[in-house]
Design a protein around this motif. Structure first.
Motif, short mmCIF file in Angstrom:
data_model
loop_
_atom_site.label_atom_id
_atom_site.label_comp_id
_atom_site.label_asym_id
_atom_site.label_seq_id
_atom_site.Cartn_x
_atom_site.Cartn_y
_atom_site.Cartn_z
N LYS A 58 35.27 42.06 69.20
CA LYS A 58 35.62 40.63 69.62
C LYS A 58 35.04 39.12 70.10
O LYS A 58 35.41 37.69 69.22
CB LYS A 58 36.59 40.58 70.86
CG LYS A 58 37.43 41.35 72.10
CD LYS A 58 37.79 41.52 73.22
CE LYS A 58 38.80 42.80 73.72
NZ LYS A 58 39.23 42.48 75.15
N ARG A 72 35.05 38.71 65.91
CA ARG A 72 36.34 37.94 65.87
C ARG A 72 36.35 36.40 65.86
O ARG A 72 37.00 35.68 65.32
CB ARG A 72 37.88 38.42 66.49
CG ARG A 72 38.81 37.55 65.54
CD ARG A 72 40.17 39.27 67.12
NE ARG A 72 39.87 38.69 67.87
CZ ARG A 72 40.23 38.88 68.97
NH1 ARG A 72 41.48 39.47 69.04
NH2 ARG A 72 40.04 38.37 70.51
N LYS A 73 35.52 36.59 66.88
CA LYS A 73 35.39 35.19 67.41
C LYS A 73 34.54 34.10 66.55
O LYS A 73 34.54 32.36 66.39
CB LYS A 73 34.57 34.82 68.85
CG LYS A 73 34.73 32.96 69.20
CD LYS A 73 33.95 32.88 70.66
CE LYS A 73 33.75 32.01 71.06
NZ LYS A 73 33.21 31.93 72.47
N ILE A 114 33.91 35.14 63.37
CA ILE A 114 34.82 34.61 61.87
C ILE A 114 36.12 33.41 62.29
O ILE A 114 35.68 32.68 61.18
CB ILE A 114 35.85 36.33 61.64
CG1 ILE A 114 34.73 36.99 61.26
CG2 ILE A 114 37.09 35.83 60.81
CD1 ILE A 114 35.11 38.48 61.11
N GLN A 115 36.32 33.18 63.45
CA GLN A 115 37.70 32.19 63.49
C GLN A 115 36.78 30.51 63.61
O GLN A 115 37.02 29.69 62.79
CB GLN A 115 37.92 32.09 65.21
CG GLN A 115 39.36 33.36 65.33
CD GLN A 115 39.28 34.35 66.62
OE1 GLN A 115 39.27 33.46 67.17
NE2 GLN A 115 40.46 34.74 66.67
N GLU A 116 35.73 30.63 64.40
CA GLU A 116 34.82 29.70 64.11
C GLU A 116 34.37 29.32 62.65
O GLU A 116 34.50 27.89 61.91
CB GLU A 116 33.56 30.48 65.28
CG GLU A 116 33.78 30.12 66.50
CD GLU A 116 32.38 30.29 67.16
OE1 GLU A 116 31.91 30.07 66.70
OE2 GLU A 116 33.21 30.00 68.10
N GLU A 117 34.28 29.84 61.54
CA GLU A 117 33.89 29.73 60.38
C GLU A 117 35.20 29.52 59.26
O GLU A 117 34.71 28.76 58.48
CB GLU A 117 32.91 32.01 60.04
CG GLU A 117 31.40 32.47 60.14
CD GLU A 117 31.35 33.22 59.85
OE1 GLU A 117 32.39 33.90 59.29
OE2 GLU A 117 29.74 33.69 60.05
N LEU A 118 36.09 30.03 59.84
CA LEU A 118 37.24 29.62 59.06
C LEU A 118 37.80 28.37 60.01
O LEU A 118 37.88 27.48 58.52
CB LEU A 118 38.66 30.48 59.37
CG LEU A 118 38.19 32.00 58.82
CD1 LEU A 118 39.55 32.84 59.72
CD2 LEU A 118 38.72 31.83 57.34
N ASN A 119 37.82 28.09 60.92
CA ASN A 119 37.90 26.31 61.08
C ASN A 119 36.53 25.71 60.50
O ASN A 119 36.86 25.04 59.53
CB ASN A 119 37.07 26.44 62.72
CG ASN A 119 38.58 26.48 63.38
OD1 ASN A 119 39.85 27.45 62.67
ND2 ASN A 119 38.11 26.97 65.23
N LYS A 129 38.14 25.40 56.38
CA LYS A 129 39.23 23.91 56.53
C LYS A 129 37.98 22.76 56.62
O LYS A 129 39.26 22.59 55.73
CB LYS A 129 39.91 25.15 57.48
CG LYS A 129 40.78 25.77 58.01
CD LYS A 129 41.77 26.43 56.77
CE LYS A 129 42.80 25.33 56.67
NZ LYS A 129 43.76 25.33 54.94
#
Length: 248
Positions: free
Chosen positions: A80, A83-84, A86-91, A94
């Protein structure tokens, strides 16, 4: 017990890496003999597997060491957390993508860009739209900008873009035809009807965007075409309009 060579073989990790893990205190051998040879027990093999899994999940060695030292190895929590991250990296990616798209738009609308503008646009995404809007005002009125902004973005799955792509493909397939031929005239008619619909009957705006296409200054919402396509469709439309005038 496993020698360092055997552990390297079964784990597919180089001996050099295992020595490095020992040097930084990440994976100490169970014992060393008088000659300095390293030996690893079963629990060390299991620990190495944990290390390799965390490394493959993207954690750096410092973070992995913290997990192991504090003995915080709840797999669900670790996943988890990753995953968090990775989500921050994706943001963040973007945001970078948005800055790059804005720079592309500005570069295509302006013949020369100062480095100050490039840095300001790249580092401050909130200013991208404003700067792009300022560039647009060189070409379009506010009303015209609203019309152009309603065009489909290239790559968008919309009816208008699909129709444009299909029409341009037909034009390319008929470049060998005489612009005055019936096939070319049908294409000219279809082209004008599509332009009239997309530009909401604003022929002045349509001509302005067409000139931008010809001068190689397209925006992401302004389609660009090869010189031969431009020449063919202009000639076909010219003949089409002449035929209409002769009927009046």
């Amino acid at each position: 017990m496993y020698t360092i060579g055997k552990l390297a073989e079964i784990s597919q990790v180089s001996v050099r890496t295992l020595r490095y893990y020992d040097e930084i205190g990440l994976l100490l051998p169970s014992e060393k003999n008088a000659a300095g040879r390293r030996f690893y027990s079963e629990d060390k093999v299991a620990k190495l597997q944990h290390i390799l899994m965390l490394r493959d999940l993207g954690f750096n060695l410092s973070t992995i060491q913290q997990f192991l030292v504090r003995r915080e190895f709840d797999l669900s929590s670790v996943l988890k957390m990753r995953r968090k991250i990775i989500q921050e990296e994706l943001n963040q990616l973007k945001k970078i993508e948005g800055s790059i798209e804005a720079l592309i738009d500005i570069a295509e609308m302006e013949t020369h860009m100062e480095w100050e503008t490039i840095f300001a646009t790249y580092t401050s995404h909130s200013s991208n739209k404003q700067h792009l809007r300022e560039s647009w005002t060189k070409y379009f009125s506010e009303e015209e900008q609203q019309i152009v902004d309603s065009f489909p973005v290239f790559g968008e799955q919309s009816g208008d873009e699909s129709q444009w792509e299909a029409l341009v493909q037909k034009v390319r397939a008929n470049l060998s035809q005489d612009p005055a031929s019936s096939a070319a005239q049908d294409l000219a008619k279809e082209w004008l009807e599509l332009v009239n619909r997309m530009y909401r009957g604003n022929s002045k705006l349509a001509n302005k965007v067409w000139e931008l296409n010809k001068t190689k200054k397209p925006h992401q919402r302004v389609f660009s075409y090869e010189p031969e396509v431009i020449l063919f469709i202009e000639q076909a439309i010219k003949h089409y309009n002449q035929q209409l005038e002769s009927l009046i």
